[in-house]
Each structure stands twice: as structure tokens, then as C-alpha cells.
Scaffold this motif. Structure first.
Motif, PDB file in Angstrom:
ATOM      1  N   LEU A  65       0.830  -1.203   0.000  1.00 23.37           N
ATOM      2  CA  LEU A  65       0.000   0.000   0.000  1.00 23.37           C
ATOM      3  C   LEU A  65       0.869   1.260   0.000  1.00 23.37           C
ATOM      4  CD1 LEU A  65      -2.808   1.329   0.277  1.00 23.37           C
ATOM      5  CD2 LEU A  65      -2.498   1.194   2.755  1.00 23.37           C
ATOM      6  N   PRO A  66       0.752   2.114  -1.031  1.00 27.22           N
ATOM      7  CA  PRO A  66       1.544   3.351  -1.069  1.00 27.22           C
ATOM      8  C   PRO A  66       1.182   4.271   0.098  1.00 27.22           C
ATOM      9  CG  PRO A  66       0.633   2.844  -3.237  1.00 27.22           C
ATOM     10  CD  PRO A  66      -0.033   1.921  -2.264  1.00 27.22           C
ATOM     11  N   ALA A  67       2.168   4.928   0.650  1.00 29.29           N
ATOM     12  CA  ALA A  67       1.944   5.777   1.823  1.00 29.29           C
ATOM     13  C   ALA A  67       1.002   6.933   1.527  1.00 29.29           C
ATOM     14  CB  ALA A  67       3.282   6.301   2.335  1.00 29.29           C
ATOM     15  N   ASP A  68       0.969   7.408   0.277  1.00 27.67           N
ATOM     16  CA  ASP A  68       0.139   8.568  -0.048  1.00 27.67           C
ATOM     17  C   ASP A  68      -1.183   8.196  -0.715  1.00 27.67           C
ATOM     18  OD1 ASP A  68       1.240   7.677  -2.395  1.00 27.67           O
ATOM     19  OD2 ASP A  68       1.690   9.678  -3.186  1.00 27.67           O
ATOM     20  N   ASP A  69      -1.557   6.906  -0.675  1.00 24.31           N
ATOM     21  CA  ASP A  69      -2.818   6.483  -1.273  1.00 24.31           C
ATOM     22  C   ASP A  69      -3.984   7.036  -0.456  1.00 24.31           C
ATOM     23  OD1 ASP A  69      -4.132   4.269  -3.224  1.00 24.31           O
ATOM     24  OD2 ASP A  69      -5.197   4.319  -1.310  1.00 24.31           O
ATOM     25  N   ALA A  70      -4.926   7.697  -1.127  1.00 22.13           N
ATOM     26  CA  ALA A  70      -6.056   8.334  -0.434  1.00 22.13           C
ATOM     27  C   ALA A  70      -7.379   7.654  -0.729  1.00 22.13           C
ATOM     28  CB  ALA A  70      -6.139   9.801  -0.830  1.00 22.13           C
ATOM     29  N   THR A  71      -7.333   6.448  -1.276  1.00 24.78           N
ATOM     30  CA  THR A  71      -8.555   5.719  -1.610  1.00 24.78           C
ATOM     31  C   THR A  71      -9.367   5.431  -0.354  1.00 24.78           C
ATOM     32  OG1 THR A  71      -7.430   4.674  -3.475  1.00 24.78           O
ATOM     33  CG2 THR A  71      -9.452   3.625  -2.694  1.00 24.78           C
ATOM     34  N   ARG A  72     -10.681   5.547  -0.467  1.00 22.71           N
ATOM     35  CA  ARG A  72     -11.539   5.183   0.657  1.00 22.71           C
ATOM     36  C   ARG A  72     -12.719   4.355   0.153  1.00 22.71           C
ATOM     37  NH1 ARG A  72     -12.946  10.024   3.886  1.00 22.71           N
ATOM     38  NH2 ARG A  72     -10.822  10.627   3.440  1.00 22.71           N
ATOM     39  N   PHE A  73     -13.083   3.380   0.958  1.00 21.64           N
ATOM     40  CA  PHE A  73     -14.244   2.547   0.676  1.00 21.64           C
ATOM     41  C   PHE A  73     -15.358   2.985   1.621  1.00 21.64           C
ATOM     42  CE2 PHE A  73     -10.715   0.149  -0.936  1.00 21.64           C
ATOM     43  CZ  PHE A  73     -11.215  -0.480  -2.062  1.00 21.64           C
ATOM     44  N   PHE A  74     -16.503   3.322   1.063  1.00 18.03           N
ATOM     45  CA  PHE A  74     -17.572   3.875   1.871  1.00 18.03           C
ATOM     46  C   PHE A  74     -18.290   2.808   2.689  1.00 18.03           C
ATOM     47  CE2 PHE A  74     -17.630   6.631  -2.062  1.00 18.03           C
ATOM     48  CZ  PHE A  74     -16.783   7.560  -1.513  1.00 18.03           C
ATOM     49  N   GLY A  75     -18.714   3.209   3.860  1.00 20.35           N
ATOM     50  CA  GLY A  75     -19.492   2.324   4.719  1.00 20.35           C
ATOM     51  C   GLY A  75     -20.773   3.012   5.119  1.00 20.35           C
ATOM     52  N   ARG A  76     -21.043   3.029   6.379  1.00 17.97           N
ATOM     53  CA  ARG A  76     -22.275   3.635   6.867  1.00 17.97           C
ATOM     54  C   ARG A  76     -22.211   5.164   6.765  1.00 17.97           C
ATOM     55  NH1 ARG A  76     -20.978  -0.381  10.922  1.00 17.97           N
ATOM     56  NH2 ARG A  76     -22.391  -2.171  10.711  1.00 17.97           N
ATOM     57  N   GLY A  77     -23.381   5.781   6.669  1.00 21.79           N
ATOM     58  CA  GLY A  77     -23.461   7.231   6.632  1.00 21.79           C
ATOM     59  C   GLY A  77     -23.690   7.771   5.234  1.00 21.79           C
ATOM     60  N   THR A  78     -24.017   9.050   5.155  1.00 21.20           N
ATOM     61  CA  THR A  78     -24.264   9.668   3.860  1.00 21.20           C
ATOM     62  C   THR A  78     -22.952   9.966   3.147  1.00 21.20           C
ATOM     63  OG1 THR A  78     -24.214  11.935   4.704  1.00 21.20           O
ATOM     64  CG2 THR A  78     -26.332  10.777   4.818  1.00 21.20           C
ATOM     65  N   CYS A  79     -23.041  10.130   1.834  1.00 18.26           N
ATOM     66  CA  CYS A  79     -21.837  10.436   1.053  1.00 18.26           C
ATOM     67  C   CYS A  79     -21.216  11.752   1.507  1.00 18.26           C
ATOM     68  CB  CYS A  79     -22.179  10.491  -0.426  1.00 18.26           C
ATOM     69  SG  CYS A  79     -22.699   8.896  -1.113  1.00 18.26           S
ATOM     70  N   LEU A  80     -22.050  12.688   1.923  1.00 19.38           N
ATOM     71  CA  LEU A  80     -21.544  13.992   2.343  1.00 19.38           C
ATOM     72  C   LEU A  80     -20.776  13.918   3.658  1.00 19.38           C
ATOM     73  CD1 LEU A  80     -24.498  16.402   1.460  1.00 19.38           C
ATOM     74  CD2 LEU A  80     -22.317  16.115   0.266  1.00 19.38           C
ATOM     75  N   SER A  81     -20.896  12.803   4.377  1.00 16.96           N
ATOM     76  CA  SER A  81     -20.179  12.680   5.647  1.00 16.96           C
ATOM     77  C   SER A  81     -18.720  12.278   5.452  1.00 16.96           C
ATOM     78  CB  SER A  81     -20.877  11.659   6.559  1.00 16.96           C
ATOM     79  OG  SER A  81     -20.781  10.349   6.020  1.00 16.96           O
ATOM     80  N   TYR A  82     -18.331  11.990   4.199  1.00 16.72           N
ATOM     81  CA  TYR A  82     -16.955  11.596   3.898  1.00 16.72           C
ATOM     82  C   TYR A  82     -16.212  12.782   3.299  1.00 16.72           C
ATOM     83  CZ  TYR A  82     -18.404   6.798   4.693  1.00 16.72           C
ATOM     84  OH  TYR A  82     -18.873   5.642   5.263  1.00 16.72           O
ATOM     85  N   ARG A  83     -15.135  13.174   3.929  1.00 17.80           N
ATOM     86  CA  ARG A  83     -14.363  14.325   3.485  1.00 17.80           C
ATOM     87  C   ARG A  83     -13.752  14.097   2.094  1.00 17.80           C
ATOM     88  NH1 ARG A  83      -9.163  15.877   3.593  1.00 17.80           N
ATOM     89  NH2 ARG A  83      -8.512  13.960   4.629  1.00 17.80           N
ATOM     90  N   GLY A  84     -13.858  15.111   1.255  1.00 21.36           N
ATOM     91  CA  GLY A  84     -13.227  15.050  -0.058  1.00 21.36           C
ATOM     92  C   GLY A  84     -14.005  14.304  -1.115  1.00 21.36           C
ATOM     93  N   VAL A  85     -15.232  13.885  -0.807  1.00 23.73           N
ATOM     94  CA  VAL A  85     -16.026  13.134  -1.781  1.00 23.73           C
ATOM     95  C   VAL A  85     -16.870  14.108  -2.603  1.00 23.73           C
ATOM     96  CG1 VAL A  85     -17.853  11.424  -2.078  1.00 23.73           C
ATOM     97  CG2 VAL A  85     -16.091  11.075  -0.356  1.00 23.73           C
ATOM     98  N   ALA A  86     -16.827  13.952  -3.918  1.00 20.45           N
ATOM     99  CA  ALA A  86     -17.613  14.815  -4.795  1.00 20.45           C
ATOM    100  C   ALA A  86     -19.099  14.514  -4.639  1.00 20.45           C
ATOM    101  CB  ALA A  86     -17.192  14.587  -6.250  1.00 20.45           C
ATOM    102  N   ARG A  87     -19.914  15.413  -5.076  1.00 24.17           N
ATOM    103  CA  ARG A  87     -21.355  15.206  -4.977  1.00 24.17           C
ATOM    104  C   ARG A  87     -21.763  14.031  -5.860  1.00 24.17           C
ATOM    105  NH1 ARG A  87     -22.784  19.589  -1.975  1.00 24.17           N
ATOM    106  NH2 ARG A  87     -24.986  19.020  -1.891  1.00 24.17           N
ATOM    107  N   GLN A  88     -22.783  13.302  -5.437  1.00 23.89           N
ATOM    108  CA  GLN A  88     -23.196  12.066  -6.098  1.00 23.89           C
ATOM    109  C   GLN A  88     -24.534  12.266  -6.805  1.00 23.89           C
ATOM    110  OE1 GLN A  88     -21.051   9.179  -5.531  1.00 23.89           O
ATOM    111  NE2 GLN A  88     -19.837  10.901  -4.832  1.00 23.89           N
ATOM    112  N   TYR A  89     -24.651  11.649  -7.988  1.00 22.44           N
ATOM    113  CA  TYR A  89     -25.896  11.743  -8.749  1.00 22.44           C
ATOM    114  C   TYR A  89     -26.250  10.364  -9.284  1.00 22.44           C
ATOM    115  CZ  TYR A  89     -25.209  16.787  -8.660  1.00 22.44           C
ATOM    116  OH  TYR A  89     -25.037  18.068  -8.241  1.00 22.44           O
ATOM    117  N   THR A  90     -27.539  10.154  -9.540  1.00 24.35           N
ATOM    118  CA  THR A  90     -27.976   8.922 -10.168  1.00 24.35           C
ATOM    119  C   THR A  90     -28.702   9.286 -11.454  1.00 24.35           C
ATOM    120  OG1 THR A  90     -29.121   6.814  -9.821  1.00 24.35           O
ATOM    121  CG2 THR A  90     -30.237   8.802  -9.015  1.00 24.35           C
TER     122      THR A  90
END
Length: 199
Positions: A121-146
Motif C-alpha cells: 500500500l503506497p503511503a500517499d494512497d487516499a482511496t476510501r471505501f464507503f461504509g455507513r453514513g451519507t456520502c456527504l459525511s466523507y471528506r473530499g467526496v464529490a457530490r453524487q448523482y444517479t
């Protein structure tokens, strides 16, 4: 086995079938009742993986690991090939099985990023896998559309909905750099590849 009670074919399903989309499981898109969408659209409620799987259509599309014959007129006509069908349900099953194998009391504690990269795992990897909560509760996540709502012809913003919509099925937020780096590492081979040739 308990989730697919009454379906004998589940006994023949292997992890390799699930990961290669050859298990014959239906996807949640095959649910004509649209149960998942009715639960999450316009709601902040999290649909947990077990609840999600309990409400799926458990009939099989084809026997696990099944084959078929390429029809006439298609490239490779007459040859026998393995059958496949995309299924988010298969990924959810793998995720729950991994959480259990690792002795986790909560599926949300499964570190998917560490599983993907291992000790590489690279030290600067910023990938996140979402779990519970709204998308807006995750820092740095763009707005979501369907996609456009039926009869409305416009896209719907779902940023304030639950972000738990595809546990271990690609429910991921990643910068282009991180996606490119993982894809290159996965398919370039060599000692730094997170996937072995046997995979």
C-alpha cells in the motif's frame, strides 16, 4: 448457505466463481420489485449487507461454473465457453466471508484497501471505501448523482443519501492517480503486483 436456503446450487459455489462472476448469482438489478431502490432513495438509512442479501432473488441464472456453446454466426461459433454474469451479490458474499474469516465482529471493520494492496500500500494512497453514513459525511467526496428519474428527465442528487450501496462491490472513492497506480500494478506483473499470475 443459510442466505440461499433452498437453493442446492449454492453448495457448489466457490470463491473463484464469485470473484470471476461465474457463480450464476443474480444481481440486484434483476430484482423486479426494486426493493433496494425503494429503501435507499430519498433516505439516509443504511441497508446493511446481510439485509441486502436477504432481500435478493436467490434463484440461479445458471449452474455455478457452468458452460455454454457459442452460437452460430458469432466469433468462436461452436466452441464451449464458461458462462458469466455480473453480480454485486457475489462481491457482498465474499466481503462478508472475509470479515468472518478475519474474526471481525463488524463487517464495516474490513479494511478493503489493505486487502487490495497488502503490504504494498503506497503511503500517499487516499482511496476510501464507503461504509455507513451519507456520502456527504466523507471528506473530499464529490457530490453524487444517479440517472434520470422516471418521467422527470433529470438527474437526481443523492449526496445526502446513504453511501452504503455496494459493500465490496466497487463502492469506492479514489483519485485518478490512485486508480491508475493500482491498475498498473495489478496488470503489469513483477514482484510489486498485488495480484499473482494465478489470480
Amino acid at each position: 448457505r443459510q442466505l440461499w436456503d433452498g437453493e442446492a446450487a449454492i453448495e457448489a459455489v466457490t470463491y473463484r466463481h464469485l470473484l470471476s462472476m461465474r457463480a450464476g448469482l443474480k444481481d440486484y438489478y434483476d430484482d423486479r420489485t426494486n426493493w433496494l431502490y425503494r429503501q435507499v432513495m430519498g433516505s439516509t438509512r443504511d441497508v446493511e449487507p446481510l439485509e441486502f442479501l436477504l432481500h435478493q432473488d436467490h434463484a440461479f441464472l445458471f449452474p455455478p461454473g457452468g458452460t455454454t456453446t457459442v452460437p452460430a454466426g458469432a466469433p468462436g461459433a461452436g466452441s464451449t465457453v464458461q458462462r458469466g454474469a455480473y453480480s454485486t451479490n457475489g462481491f457482498a458474499l465474499v466481503g462478508l466471508a472475509l470479515a468472518g474469516a478475519l474474526g471481525l465482529a463488524d463487517w464495516a471493520d474490513l479494511d478493503q484497501r489493505a486487502l487490495a494492496w497488502g503490504d504494498r500500500l503506497p503511503a500517499d494512497d487516499a482511496t476510501r471505501f464507503f461504509g455507513r453514513g451519507t456520502c456527504l459525511s466523507y471528506r473530499g467526496v464529490a457530490r453524487q448523482y444517479t440517472g434520470p428519474a422516471a418521467g422527470r428527465g433529470r438527474f437526481l442528487e443523492i449526496s445526502n443519501h446513504s453511501c452504503l450501496n455496494s459493500f465490496t462491490g466497487g463502492n469506492i472513492g479514489a483519485a485518478p492517480r490512485d486508480v491508475a497506480r493500482f491498475t498498473h500494478a495489478a496488470y503489469s506483473g513483477g514482484g510489486d503486483a498485488p495480484l499473482s499470475p494465478a489470480s
